[in-house]
Design a protein around this motif. Structure first.
Motif, PDB file in Angstrom:
ATOM      1  N   HIS A  88      49.262  63.847  40.449  1.00 20.54           N
ATOM      2  CA  HIS A  88      48.301  64.923  40.183  1.00 20.54           C
ATOM      3  C   HIS A  88      49.040  65.983  39.357  1.00 20.54           C
ATOM      4  O   HIS A  88      50.014  66.581  39.837  1.00 20.54           O
ATOM      5  CB  HIS A  88      47.773  65.507  41.481  1.00 20.54           C
ATOM      6  CG  HIS A  88      46.927  64.531  42.243  1.00 20.54           C
ATOM      7  ND1 HIS A  88      45.588  64.360  41.991  1.00 20.54           N
ATOM      8  CD2 HIS A  88      47.252  63.635  43.210  1.00 20.54           C
ATOM      9  CE1 HIS A  88      45.106  63.412  42.778  1.00 20.54           C
ATOM     10  NE2 HIS A  88      46.101  62.957  43.535  1.00 20.54           N
ATOM     11  N   VAL A  89      48.583  66.175  38.118  1.00 18.68           N
ATOM     12  CA  VAL A  89      49.353  66.947  37.139  1.00 18.68           C
ATOM     13  C   VAL A  89      48.608  68.207  36.703  1.00 18.68           C
ATOM     14  O   VAL A  89      47.393  68.177  36.481  1.00 18.68           O
ATOM     15  CB  VAL A  89      49.625  66.065  35.887  1.00 18.68           C
ATOM     16  CG1 VAL A  89      50.259  66.882  34.773  1.00 18.68           C
ATOM     17  CG2 VAL A  89      50.488  64.867  36.250  1.00 18.68           C
ATOM     18  N   THR A 112      47.853  72.878  20.821  1.00 13.67           N
ATOM     19  CA  THR A 112      48.915  72.376  21.705  1.00 13.67           C
ATOM     20  C   THR A 112      48.332  71.789  22.978  1.00 13.67           C
ATOM     21  O   THR A 112      48.681  70.677  23.385  1.00 13.67           O
ATOM     22  CB  THR A 112      49.889  73.521  22.054  1.00 13.67           C
ATOM     23  OG1 THR A 112      50.344  74.119  20.836  1.00 13.67           O
ATOM     24  CG2 THR A 112      51.082  73.007  22.838  1.00 13.67           C
ATOM     25  N   LEU A 113      47.426  72.526  23.595  1.00 11.15           N
ATOM     26  CA  LEU A 113      46.858  72.059  24.856  1.00 11.15           C
ATOM     27  C   LEU A 113      45.995  70.808  24.646  1.00 11.15           C
ATOM     28  O   LEU A 113      46.047  69.870  25.450  1.00 11.15           O
ATOM     29  CB  LEU A 113      46.046  73.181  25.507  1.00 11.15           C
ATOM     30  CG  LEU A 113      45.827  73.070  27.002  1.00 11.15           C
ATOM     31  CD1 LEU A 113      47.121  72.804  27.757  1.00 11.15           C
ATOM     32  CD2 LEU A 113      45.154  74.320  27.540  1.00 11.15           C
ATOM     33  N   SER A 114      45.234  70.770  23.568  1.00 12.37           N
ATOM     34  CA  SER A 114      44.417  69.577  23.278  1.00 12.37           C
ATOM     35  C   SER A 114      45.306  68.358  23.107  1.00 12.37           C
ATOM     36  O   SER A 114      45.021  67.279  23.632  1.00 12.37           O
ATOM     37  CB  SER A 114      43.614  69.748  21.988  1.00 12.37           C
ATOM     38  OG  SER A 114      42.722  70.783  22.108  1.00 12.37           O
ATOM     39  N   TYR A 115      46.383  68.553  22.370  1.00 14.27           N
ATOM     40  CA  TYR A 115      47.312  67.449  22.127  1.00 14.27           C
ATOM     41  C   TYR A 115      47.923  66.963  23.450  1.00 14.27           C
ATOM     42  O   TYR A 115      47.967  65.767  23.731  1.00 14.27           O
ATOM     43  CB  TYR A 115      48.406  67.931  21.169  1.00 14.27           C
ATOM     44  CG  TYR A 115      49.555  66.973  21.002  1.00 14.27           C
ATOM     45  CD1 TYR A 115      49.468  65.908  20.111  1.00 14.27           C
ATOM     46  CD2 TYR A 115      50.725  67.125  21.737  1.00 14.27           C
ATOM     47  CE1 TYR A 115      50.522  65.008  19.971  1.00 14.27           C
ATOM     48  CE2 TYR A 115      51.779  66.248  21.599  1.00 14.27           C
ATOM     49  CZ  TYR A 115      51.677  65.191  20.712  1.00 14.27           C
ATOM     50  OH  TYR A 115      52.722  64.308  20.577  1.00 14.27           O
ATOM     51  N   VAL A 173      47.772  63.252  25.157  1.00 12.92           N
ATOM     52  CA  VAL A 173      48.995  62.475  25.385  1.00 12.92           C
ATOM     53  C   VAL A 173      49.196  62.179  26.869  1.00 12.92           C
ATOM     54  O   VAL A 173      49.470  61.042  27.258  1.00 12.92           O
ATOM     55  CB  VAL A 173      50.223  63.228  24.818  1.00 12.92           C
ATOM     56  CG1 VAL A 173      51.524  62.605  25.287  1.00 12.92           C
ATOM     57  CG2 VAL A 173      50.160  63.233  23.303  1.00 12.92           C
ATOM     58  N   LEU A 174      49.041  63.196  27.699  1.00 12.73           N
ATOM     59  CA  LEU A 174      49.323  63.003  29.124  1.00 12.73           C
ATOM     60  C   LEU A 174      48.221  62.207  29.822  1.00 12.73           C
ATOM     61  O   LEU A 174      48.498  61.437  30.745  1.00 12.73           O
ATOM     62  CB  LEU A 174      49.558  64.348  29.812  1.00 12.73           C
ATOM     63  CG  LEU A 174      50.790  65.108  29.286  1.00 12.73           C
ATOM     64  CD1 LEU A 174      50.994  66.398  30.065  1.00 12.73           C
ATOM     65  CD2 LEU A 174      52.055  64.256  29.346  1.00 12.73           C
ATOM     66  N   ALA A 175      46.992  62.333  29.361  1.00 15.46           N
ATOM     67  CA  ALA A 175      45.912  61.511  29.927  1.00 15.46           C
ATOM     68  C   ALA A 175      46.206  60.036  29.687  1.00 15.46           C
ATOM     69  O   ALA A 175      45.880  59.184  30.519  1.00 15.46           O
ATOM     70  CB  ALA A 175      44.573  61.892  29.315  1.00 15.46           C
ATOM     71  N   ALA A 235      46.922  60.582  38.204  1.00 23.18           N
ATOM     72  CA  ALA A 235      45.785  60.515  39.135  1.00 23.18           C
ATOM     73  C   ALA A 235      44.753  61.582  38.770  1.00 23.18           C
ATOM     74  O   ALA A 235      43.554  61.367  38.875  1.00 23.18           O
ATOM     75  CB  ALA A 235      46.281  60.714  40.563  1.00 23.18           C
ATOM     76  N   SER A 236      45.246  62.755  38.338  1.00 25.68           N
ATOM     77  CA  SER A 236      44.353  63.801  37.825  1.00 25.68           C
ATOM     78  C   SER A 236      45.155  64.656  36.856  1.00 25.68           C
ATOM     79  O   SER A 236      46.386  64.697  36.930  1.00 25.68           O
ATOM     80  CB  SER A 236      43.787  64.664  38.962  1.00 25.68           C
ATOM     81  OG  SER A 236      44.826  65.421  39.560  1.00 25.68           O
ATOM     82  N   LEU A 237      44.436  65.312  35.937  1.00 29.83           N
ATOM     83  CA  LEU A 237      45.099  66.138  34.920  1.00 29.83           C
ATOM     84  C   LEU A 237      44.311  67.423  34.737  1.00 29.83           C
ATOM     85  O   LEU A 237      43.130  67.389  34.396  1.00 29.83           O
ATOM     86  CB  LEU A 237      45.176  65.365  33.597  1.00 29.83           C
ATOM     87  CG  LEU A 237      45.865  66.066  32.430  1.00 29.83           C
ATOM     88  CD1 LEU A 237      47.333  66.345  32.751  1.00 29.83           C
ATOM     89  CD2 LEU A 237      45.758  65.229  31.149  1.00 29.83           C
ATOM     90  N   HIS A 238      44.977  68.547  34.987  1.00 30.20           N
ATOM     91  CA  HIS A 238      44.330  69.850  34.825  1.00 30.20           C
ATOM     92  C   HIS A 238      45.196  70.743  33.937  1.00 30.20           C
ATOM     93  O   HIS A 238      46.363  70.437  33.680  1.00 30.20           O
ATOM     94  CB  HIS A 238      44.092  70.505  36.189  1.00 30.20           C
ATOM     95  CG  HIS A 238      43.046  69.804  36.997  1.00 30.20           C
ATOM     96  ND1 HIS A 238      43.313  68.684  37.731  1.00 30.20           N
ATOM     97  CD2 HIS A 238      41.724  70.060  37.159  1.00 30.20           C
ATOM     98  CE1 HIS A 238      42.202  68.262  38.324  1.00 30.20           C
ATOM     99  NE2 HIS A 238      41.223  69.086  37.991  1.00 30.20           N
ATOM    100  N   THR A 239      44.578  71.851  33.509  1.00 32.24           N
ATOM    101  CA  THR A 239      45.287  72.763  32.620  1.00 32.24           C
ATOM    102  C   THR A 239      45.276  74.172  33.192  1.00 32.24           C
ATOM    103  O   THR A 239      44.316  74.572  33.862  1.00 32.24           O
ATOM    104  CB  THR A 239      44.629  72.782  31.221  1.00 32.24           C
ATOM    105  OG1 THR A 239      43.241  73.105  31.380  1.00 32.24           O
ATOM    106  CG2 THR A 239      44.769  71.440  30.527  1.00 32.24           C
TER     107      THR A 239
END
Ligand code: PRP
Length: 181
Positions: A96-97, A109-112, A116-118, A123-127
């Motif tokens: 969980h990231v 930067t965040l879109s990239y 990449v990380l997705a 298990a999950s990806l948040h910002t």
């Protein structure tokens, strides 16, 4: 004293307001992820180092800290081209990231990073970002946001101009004559 720093036009966010908001954000994250075994916090260097340190020290449940460093092409050229200079030490599949940024400016930067990380099957990806500039057309998901700020050059609390001013305790607008020299 920060208030009297000759290069600052005005203080946008005081140290007290930052500390209060960071604590709230940590509480929100702690509540949202209370069910997970551990959370993987990824700070984006250099800017996120202070925010990440303060945020994670308010998170009283198991978490791991790691870092990435990216090139700054996305910010200077508006092309959106971003490159990884330093990658994570461990794979994140099944983790969980949360990506932790100091600022969302163009959003490149965040879109990239999200793309990449997705692709690494977390298990999950948040910002999460301390500040986001109010810019027309900005279209990137920030799940945990500290503050919206005006579209001016800001420094402090990790944010720099020419690598300076990062350790100021507040977020402040830099005087135009400083960056247009
Ligand atoms: C800054 C900031 C973000 C990015 C945001 O990093 O730390 O990572 O720009 O801008 P964007 O939304 O337009 O992509 P920078 O490349 O200046 O490097 P730094 O963190 O080392 O200062």
């Amino acid at each position: 004293m920060t208030e009297n720093h000759p290069d600052l036009a005005r203080i946008l966010i005081t140290p007290e307001a930052i500390a209060a908001r960071v604590k709230e954000m940590a509480e929100q994250i702690s509540s949202d992820f209370r069910h997970v075994e551990r959370l993987y916090m990824i700070g984006i260097l250099k800017g996120a180092f202070i925010f990440l340190a303060d945020l994670t020290r308010e998170m009283h449940f198991p978490h791991v800290v790691d870092f990435m460093a990216l090139s700054s092409y996305g910010r200077t050229t508006e092309s959106g081209a971003v490159r990884i200079l330093m990658d994570l030490r461990e794979p994140i599949d099944g983790q969980h990231v949360i990506i932790v940024e100091d600022i969302v400016d163009s959003g490149h930067t965040l879109s990239y990073l999200q793309r990449v990380l997705a692709g690494r099957n977390p298990a999950s990806l948040h910002t999460c970002a301390l500040v986001r500039k109010l810019r027309p057309g900005l279209n990137v998901q920030v799940d945990y946001l500290g503050f919206d700020i005006p579209d001016v050059w800001v420094v402090g609390y990790g944010l720099d101009y020419a690598d300076l001013y990062r350790t100021l305790p507040c977020v402040a607008e830099l005087k135009k004559e400083v960056y247009s020299k």
